[in-house]
Design a protein around this motif. Structure first.
Motif: not given
Length: 127
Positions: A1-18, A97-106
């Motif tokens: 699975m692809a993990t794409v590291h873009l600062p704004y996506v990583d920041s958004a995911l950290a915010h959601l995880d918190r 392309i980013d499975e982490r974003q797709l998890r939140w989309a689902r």
């Protein structure tokens, strides 16, 4: 699975995880501001501007009831959720392309009627 590291996506995911408000990231794209010079960079102003941009893009694409829509680069699924909430009987699919974003989309799209095709992972390696 692809993990794409873009600062704004990583920041958004950290915010959601918190446990931060998911509504801030329904639309992970630019916004359409009534007055960009106003200088309001609050999360609320961003959500409003991002929603306005989504509405403009959906209208320009001619999305209407019963249409089939493929959202390439669907991110967290906000545009698909926006369409599902406003148009009936649409066949919707999202690619990213980013499975982490797709998890939140689902998660965001889980309450949407079954006419929505599950979001899928895709990348250039699939061409």
């Amino acid at each position: 699975m692809a993990t794409v590291h873009l600062p704004y996506v990583d920041s958004a995911l950290a915010h959601l995880d918190r446990g931060g408000p998911a509504s801030w990231f329904h639309h992970l794209h630019w916004g359409l501001y009534d007055d960009p010079a106003a200088g309001d960079d609050s999360p609320e102003a961003y959500v409003e501007a991002a929603t306005k941009l989504t509405e403009r893009v959906v209208a320009a694409a001619g999305v209407a009831d019963g249409r089939a829509v493929l959202d390439v680069g669907c991110g967290f699924g906000g545009t698909l959720a926006h369409i599902a909430a406003r148009h009936r009987r649409c066949r919707l699919a999202g690619l990213n392309i980013d499975e982490r974003q797709l998890r939140w989309a689902r998660r965001l799209l889980a309450p949407v009627p079954p006419l929505v095709v599950p979001v899928l992972r895709a990348g250039l390696g699939m061409l």
